[in-house]
Design a protein around this motif. Structure first.
Motif: not given
Length: 236
Positions: A191-200, A205-215
């Motif tokens: 999950a953090l790899g996905q977050a870092a790859a997109t934010l960098a 953030l991808p939908d699979e993270l935001t739908t789980q409440g990640v902001d």
């Protein structure tokens, strides 16, 4: 899992360089230069994923530290009870103390859940902590610990709110934090790899993270949090 990630890195053109300690980080002309004794590396964005040493790396770049506090945790593996199939055993957590034991193949892994603040270092298990852990395991179970099959210690690195920091620094351009993962680094890696790859790459953030409440606002260093408590003699 770790080796699998390394294979993917190499398959996608990444390079792992070992034994090259970075002594300086400079930002000029829109590029970061990381200088080691024998070589240097350049990139537009630097991602600081140095674990317990992330504040040290930040200092090289002139970036305000997070106030990371590395904490040591010790664990052991011992033989299980004779005649008992440990593979059918549950994990047992002692919620009041964070201690636990659980099956590890045919043996049992245990930890007191200790979180002793230490300096960033290549940590090794402390003999006294191992003895305390073995004694606790014998008192709480029917096990008789005749030998320690394996022992180790790890560093769990935290900021004050015990949540990871993922995102660009708010004071220095193109310096990206990926730090303070506590004791769940490898578990949160997908999950953090996905977050870092997109934010960098300045993407959402991808939908699979935001739908789980990640902001993203909850991950960045500028989120509201109290300053971390420093180790004795350590400045933040």
């Amino acid at each position: 899992m770790h080796q699998g990630y390394l294979r993917l890195l190499k398959q996608r053109g990444g390079m792992l360089v070992c034994g090259q300690r970075i002594d300086a980080l400079d930002h000029q002309g829109g590029l970061w230069t990381a200088r080691a004794l024998e070589t240097s590396f350049q990139a537009r964005v630097i991602i600081n994923a140095a674990g317990a040493w992330a504040d040290h790396v930040a200092a090289l770049a002139g970036v305000r530290p997070l106030g990371l506090v590395p904490k040591r945790r010790t664990a052991i593996i011992v033989d299980g009870l004779s005649g008992i199939d440990t593979r059918t055993m549950p994990t047992v957590d002692f919620t009041a103390t964070d201690a636990y034991f659980k099956p590890d193949g045919s043996r049992i892994m245990a930890s007191l859940g200790d979180q002793d603040p230490v300096e960033a270092q290549d940590i090794r298990p402390d003999e006294w902590e191992i003895a305390l852990l073995a004694d606790w395991l014998q008192r709480e179970t029917q096990l008789s610990v005749k030998r320690i099959g394996h022992s180790w210690a790890g560093l769990r690195t935290f900021v004050s709110d015990a949540s990871p920091v993922v995102g660009f620094d708010d004071g220095v351009p193109n310096f990206f934090w990926l730090a303070a993962q506590g004791g769940y680094g490898i578990m949160m890696a997908p999950a953090l790899g996905q977050a870092a790859a997109t934010l960098a790459r300045h993407h959402d953030l991808p939908d699979e993270l935001t739908t789980q409440g990640v902001d993203a606002a909850d991950l960045c260093r500028s989120r509201e949090a109290k300053p971390a408590t420093a180790l004795p003699g350590q400045a933040i």
